[in-house]
Design a protein around this motif. Structure first.
Motif, PDB file in Angstrom:
ATOM      1  N   GLU A   1      65.282  35.902  -9.526  1.00  0.00           N
ATOM      2  CA  GLU A   1      64.118  36.519  -8.614  1.00  0.00           C
ATOM      3  C   GLU A   1      64.036  37.873  -9.001  1.00  0.00           C
ATOM      4  O   GLU A   1      64.972  38.792  -8.628  1.00  0.00           O
ATOM      5  CB  GLU A   1      64.591  36.219  -7.156  1.00  0.00           C
ATOM      6  CG  GLU A   1      63.482  37.013  -6.073  1.00  0.00           C
ATOM      7  CD  GLU A   1      63.714  36.706  -4.754  1.00  0.00           C
ATOM      8  OE1 GLU A   1      63.836  35.617  -4.272  1.00  0.00           O
ATOM      9  OE2 GLU A   1      64.359  37.783  -3.966  1.00  0.00           O
ATOM     10  N   HIS A   2      62.961  38.146  -9.736  1.00  0.00           N
ATOM     11  CA  HIS A   2      62.844  39.627 -10.437  1.00  0.00           C
ATOM     12  C   HIS A   2      64.136  39.854 -11.109  1.00  0.00           C
ATOM     13  O   HIS A   2      64.503  39.108 -11.995  1.00  0.00           O
ATOM     14  CB  HIS A   2      62.533  40.518  -9.094  1.00  0.00           C
ATOM     15  CG  HIS A   2      61.180  40.314  -8.479  1.00  0.00           C
ATOM     16  ND1 HIS A   2      60.030  40.385  -8.925  1.00  0.00           N
ATOM     17  CD2 HIS A   2      60.837  39.975  -7.146  1.00  0.00           C
ATOM     18  CE1 HIS A   2      59.111  40.087  -8.145  1.00  0.00           C
ATOM     19  NE2 HIS A   2      59.615  39.867  -6.960  1.00  0.00           N
ATOM     20  N   ASP A   3      64.774  40.851 -10.648  1.00  0.00           N
ATOM     21  CA  ASP A   3      66.082  41.364 -11.491  1.00  0.00           C
ATOM     22  C   ASP A   3      67.301  40.852 -10.950  1.00  0.00           C
ATOM     23  O   ASP A   3      68.349  41.504 -11.417  1.00  0.00           O
ATOM     24  CB  ASP A   3      65.877  42.669 -11.890  1.00  0.00           C
ATOM     25  CG  ASP A   3      66.065  43.706 -10.683  1.00  0.00           C
ATOM     26  OD1 ASP A   3      65.306  43.092  -9.696  1.00  0.00           O
ATOM     27  OD2 ASP A   3      65.530  45.058 -10.831  1.00  0.00           O
TER      28      ASP A   3
ATOM     29  N   HIS B   1      68.883  43.342  -3.827  1.00  0.00           N
ATOM     30  CA  HIS B   1      67.571  44.083  -4.488  1.00  0.00           C
ATOM     31  C   HIS B   1      67.807  45.744  -3.967  1.00  0.00           C
ATOM     32  O   HIS B   1      67.517  46.227  -4.858  1.00  0.00           O
ATOM     33  CB  HIS B   1      66.388  43.670  -3.730  1.00  0.00           C
ATOM     34  CG  HIS B   1      65.817  42.121  -4.244  1.00  0.00           C
ATOM     35  ND1 HIS B   1      64.830  42.239  -5.240  1.00  0.00           N
ATOM     36  CD2 HIS B   1      65.925  40.830  -4.128  1.00  0.00           C
ATOM     37  CE1 HIS B   1      64.556  40.914  -5.519  1.00  0.00           C
ATOM     38  NE2 HIS B   1      65.486  40.247  -4.759  1.00  0.00           N
TER      39      HIS B   1
ATOM     40  N   ALA C   1      56.683  37.109 -11.314  1.00  0.00           N
ATOM     41  CA  ALA C   1      58.224  37.421 -10.687  1.00  0.00           C
ATOM     42  C   ALA C   1      59.628  37.176 -11.490  1.00  0.00           C
ATOM     43  O   ALA C   1      60.523  37.224 -10.974  1.00  0.00           O
ATOM     44  CB  ALA C   1      58.154  36.731  -9.205  1.00  0.00           C
TER      45      ALA C   1
ATOM     46  N   ARG D   1      61.685  42.492  -2.432  1.00  0.00           N
ATOM     47  CA  ARG D   1      61.462  43.357  -3.522  1.00  0.00           C
ATOM     48  C   ARG D   1      60.915  44.548  -2.763  1.00  0.00           C
ATOM     49  O   ARG D   1      61.209  45.673  -3.380  1.00  0.00           O
ATOM     50  CB  ARG D   1      60.377  42.738  -4.384  1.00  0.00           C
ATOM     51  CG  ARG D   1      60.005  43.736  -5.464  1.00  0.00           C
ATOM     52  CD  ARG D   1      59.021  43.082  -6.240  1.00  0.00           C
ATOM     53  NE  ARG D   1      59.359  43.371  -7.982  1.00  0.00           N
ATOM     54  CZ  ARG D   1      58.267  43.331  -8.812  1.00  0.00           C
ATOM     55  NH1 ARG D   1      57.255  42.966  -8.543  1.00  0.00           N
ATOM     56  NH2 ARG D   1      58.726  43.614 -10.183  1.00  0.00           N
TER      57      ARG D   1
END
Ligand code: SAH
Length: 397
Positions: A188-190, A238, A97, A214
């Motif tokens: 967190e991710h992108d 997100h 992640a 996500r």
């Protein structure tokens, strides 16, 4: 020698299934005078050794088990080993992640009852919520200092449940960073999120919803979205990053909205794409219904509605109300992401509440995905209470 606790006949059953809690009613006799949080040995009514755990004389949960292995000592090495194995369990999640914020230790689910440890970039934020966790505070902190020598450590043990354990609420730096700043920026991710360990909810942030946020992003493209109980606005980040046409964040708290706006800036997202409304969700949903305001997608991530069994019926009414309203605000073929973080609300009951809401809304809903707390909040099979966060993604005709 440590104090010994004898159980009533038949009360060893849950321990043989490795459930870590021993309730006061299960106990026949305490031999010795254990102090608050001290480790005791537990025996069945026939005198057979069962477990060792922390004694908590003020709580209904009188003992929380540290170990089911008789020769295992509850010492510095014990905590170091537990935290190391918790670290191992998370390696995959962290890599996959692209995370700099994650739950390192999730209490009973990691074999450390009452201990929550979250990592936010270079700050570790921890909660020691049981008598045993407090009694062993220095060993736990030493283990963290060994494993994370570069990190600062903040104590967020300012949670009411400590009172049930006979403990005071505590909060503050255990090991302060050079600039004394309680703010970390996590990835967190992108998306990037600002976390304040001093003022944020829980230890600073809701890490448990990472997978659900996500998932929200996957449905967001081109949609108009209403994000209820938005707090940090992370669902909206997100969604915006994944092409949402418009997101409306709703929260009753002005500080939550300020924080959410900061997070937009941090991610170069405009306030045209993501708007904020400070309002009570229950009232705003009704207002939108009356006005005919409609959305392609609605997200409902409310706070815990049930703190005790006595509150469960009321909680069901609350969940049903917001879910019914949300469905009524959806355009045909809309998407609803709905959550309950009340551990007392079982998944089957939550699904029934959503079904009842669909009946009242006069809409056909279909569950297309089920969500739960992220993998750094594991559910130990011997501790089903660790499953608290449930989510449904529904398509609503
Ligand atoms: N979805 C959020 C977490 C939600 S926490 C995130 O991803 O960060 C719950 C939030 O609900 C809190 O910010 C609280 O201020 C807000 N809240 C509680 N009751 C509310 C109500 N009746 N109306 C609007 N917001 C409410």
């Amino acid at each position: 020698m440590s104090a010994r606790v004898l159980l009533n006949p038949g009360r060893e059953k849950s321990l043989l299934r490795r459930h870590p809690w021993i309730f006061s009613k299960a106990i026949k006799k305490v031999i010795g005078k254990p102090v608050l949080g001290e480790t005791v040995d537990v025996f069945d009514s026939q005198g057979k050794w069962l477990a060792k755990g922390a004694f908590s004389p003020n709580s209904q949960i009188r003992i929380r088990v540290w170990s089911f292995i008789q020769k295992e000592e509850v010492n510095g090495q014990f905590f170091l080993d537990k935290i190391k194995s918790a670290q191992n369990l998370r390696q995959h999640t962290i890599a996959e992640a692209n995370l700099t914020g994650y739950r390192l230790v999730a209490g009973e689910s990691d074999g450390l009852p009452g201990v929550t440890i979250d990592v936010y970039e270079n700050i570790i934020s921890c909660q020691l919520l049981s008598a045993g966790a407090e009694y062993n505070r220095h060993l736990i902190i030493n283990a963290l200092e060994t494993l994370y020598p570069e990190h600062s450590i903040y104590d967020r043990s300012d949670v009411e449940v400590r009172k049930k354990e006979g403990l005071e609420l505590t909060r503050g730096w255990i090991k302060a960073p050079s600039d004394n700043s309680p703010v970390a920026t996590i990835q967190e991710h992108d998306v990037k999120i600002e976390v304040n360990v001093e003022t944020g909810h829980k230890t600073g942030f809701y890490l448990d919803q990472r997978d659900s946020r996500r998932a929200a992003g996957r449905y967001a493209k081109g949609k108009s979205i209403l994000n209820c109980f938005s707090y940090t606005g992370t669902f909206s980040l997100h969604c915006a990053k994944h092409g949402a046409k418009k997101v409306v964040n709703v929260d009753v708290s002005d500080t939550a909205i300020e924080l959410s706006k900061k997070n937009l800036q941090l991610n170069d997202i405009s306030e045209e794409q993501v708007e904020h409304v400070q309002a009570d969700v229950f009232k705003l949903l009704r207002k939108y219904r009356e006005q005919g305001t409609r959305f392609d997608m609605v997200i409902l991530d409310p706070p815990k509605f049930a703190e005790s069994k006595a509150q469960l019926n009321g909680a069901c009414r609350g969940y049903k109300d917001i879910n019914m309203l949300a469905m009524q605000l959806l355009k045909p073929n809309g998407i609803l992401l709905t959550f309950s973080c009340s551990g007392l609300m079982e998944a089957s009951l939550f699904q029934k509440v959503v079904a009842d809401a669909a009946v009242d809304a006069k809409r056909q809903a279909r569950i297309i995905e089920r969500l739960q707390q992220a993998s750094d909040h594991p559910i130990a099979t011997n501790f089903p209470e660790g499953y608290y966060l449930k989510g449904l993604i529904c398509q609503v005709d």
